[in-house]
Design a protein around this motif. Structure first.
Motif, PDB file in Angstrom:
ATOM      1  N   ARG A  98     -40.045  34.725  14.086  1.00 11.38           N
ATOM      2  CA  ARG A  98     -41.164  33.445  14.156  1.00 11.38           C
ATOM      3  C   ARG A  98     -41.073  32.536  12.648  1.00 11.38           C
ATOM      4  O   ARG A  98     -41.109  31.318  12.799  1.00 11.38           O
ATOM      5  CB  ARG A  98     -42.589  33.950  13.982  1.00 11.38           C
ATOM      6  N   LEU A  99     -40.544  33.326  11.793  1.00 13.77           N
ATOM      7  CA  LEU A  99     -40.436  32.342  10.506  1.00 13.77           C
ATOM      8  C   LEU A  99     -39.100  31.508  10.327  1.00 13.77           C
ATOM      9  O   LEU A  99     -38.692  30.895   9.391  1.00 13.77           O
ATOM     10  CB  LEU A  99     -40.438  33.476   9.271  1.00 13.77           C
ATOM     11  N   GLY A 100     -38.374  31.716  11.501  1.00 16.75           N
ATOM     12  CA  GLY A 100     -37.132  31.103  11.271  1.00 16.75           C
ATOM     13  C   GLY A 100     -36.047  31.468  10.137  1.00 16.75           C
ATOM     14  O   GLY A 100     -35.410  30.698   9.654  1.00 16.75           O
ATOM     15  N   LYS A 101     -36.187  32.629   9.747  1.00 11.39           N
ATOM     16  CA  LYS A 101     -35.481  33.372   8.885  1.00 11.39           C
ATOM     17  C   LYS A 101     -35.836  32.855   7.505  1.00 11.39           C
ATOM     18  O   LYS A 101     -36.067  33.827   6.465  1.00 11.39           O
ATOM     19  CB  LYS A 101     -34.078  33.332   8.862  1.00 11.39           C
ATOM     20  N   GLN A 102     -36.124  31.655   7.233  1.00 16.19           N
ATOM     21  CA  GLN A 102     -36.669  31.195   5.987  1.00 16.19           C
ATOM     22  C   GLN A 102     -35.687  31.389   4.698  1.00 16.19           C
ATOM     23  O   GLN A 102     -36.119  31.335   3.820  1.00 16.19           O
ATOM     24  CB  GLN A 102     -37.908  32.009   5.315  1.00 16.19           C
ATOM     25  N   ALA A 103     -34.639  31.716   5.023  1.00 10.79           N
ATOM     26  CA  ALA A 103     -33.298  32.249   4.142  1.00 10.79           C
ATOM     27  C   ALA A 103     -33.832  33.260   3.277  1.00 10.79           C
ATOM     28  O   ALA A 103     -33.275  33.616   2.230  1.00 10.79           O
ATOM     29  CB  ALA A 103     -33.053  30.931   3.334  1.00 10.79           C
ATOM     30  N   LEU A 104     -34.766  34.157   3.776  1.00  9.70           N
ATOM     31  CA  LEU A 104     -35.107  35.084   3.034  1.00  9.70           C
ATOM     32  C   LEU A 104     -34.454  36.464   3.609  1.00  9.70           C
ATOM     33  O   LEU A 104     -34.588  36.769   4.780  1.00  9.70           O
ATOM     34  CB  LEU A 104     -36.750  35.405   3.050  1.00  9.70           C
TER      35      LEU A 104
END
Length: 271
Positions: A98-104
């Motif tokens: 859902r968060l689109g990975k967020q580069a995290l």
């Protein structure tokens, strides 16, 4: 998502399916709190009538998920993508996508049976890691990369723990992960007592027994007693998205009812 067209329930615990069903149902609403196509796709392929099992969708799962999504998005922006997210026993939660990975970089902490369910039904990713460990065992902290900002999510977890286990977790995090941010939700002592044998939805036992409850107005004192913990925000389940829980709104604002009925969404920091 490269998975079979149909998914048998097999040994999937009902409480994992209940949250998944509620998030998928929210995704289908006209003014949805969540954009969760993976949850919707998985529910569509499950060989079971979830509506018959669980009845009318409950808003609490979507409210909690959306609230935590926004906390993690903010954490990602503030840390410039250098932070990591730790999800304690996420089951079939689809938050990572859902968060689109967020580069995290993301770490799920769960016993082997929970990992097997999730990895058998959900897609993997190079920045998504599985730590085989009971979340109650602080050994998982040693598996995290050192020196990076940490956000820990314990959605629908702590109420199932003994009070001593909850206090131990806070102590381990503050000692070993100073500065870590922590999201958790609560039930009241009255609700924990009512659900001490588990929570039934429809004709099946869905949630494991609950043991730890705390009134919303007692949370700040609880954290202060565990110094150096700091309360960053606290809301009831009605507060973030007014209108979705009309009756709950009234209950969460009346003194006696608030103490017995109002669960909380809590964002705290260790030092």
């Amino acid at each position: 998502m490269a998975r079979p067209d149909n998914v048998g329930l097999g040994s999937v615990p009902p409480h994992m399916l209940w949250g998944l069903w509620n998030r998928a149902a929210e995704h289908a609403r006209t003014e949805a709190l969540l954009d969760d196509p993976i949850a919707a796709e998985l529910v569509a392929r499950i060989e079971s009538d979830l509506l018959e099992q669980f009845g009318k969708p409950a808003a609490e799962h979507a409210i909690r998920a959306r609230f935590c999504d926004e906390l993690i998005r903010d954490f990602g922006h503030r840390t410039g993508g250098a932070g990591i997210v730790v999800a304690l026993a996420p089951g079939l939660e689809t938050q990572f996508w859902r968060l689109g990975k967020q580069a995290l970089e993301w770490f799920n902490v769960e016993p082997l049976d929970g990992i097997a369910v999730r990895t058998g039904l959900l897609p993997g990713d190079e920045i998504l890691h599985e730590i085989e460990c009971d979340p109650r065992d602080p050994a998982w902290i040693g598996s995290l990369p050192a020196g990076r900002p940490v956000f820990i999510c314990a959605a629908s977890q702590l109420m199932h723990w003994a009070a001593t286990e909850v206090v131990e977790l806070f102590g381990e995090i503050s000692t070993r992960l100073p500065g870590a941010e922590f999201f958790f939700d609560t039930v009241t002592p009255a609700d924990a007592e009512k659900m001490s044998d588990g929570l039934k939805v429809g004709d099946i036992l869905v949630a494991p027994p609950m043991h730890w409850g705390i009134a919303a107005e007692d949370i700040e004192d609880f954290l202060s007693a565990l110094a150096p913990w700091q309360l960053m925000s606290l809301q009831t389940f009605e507060d973030p998205f007014p209108g979705r829980k009309t009756l709950y709104k009234a209950l969460s604002r009346l003194g006696p009812a608030r103490r017995s009925e109002a669960g909380a969404l809590v964002h705290a920091r260790a030092g």
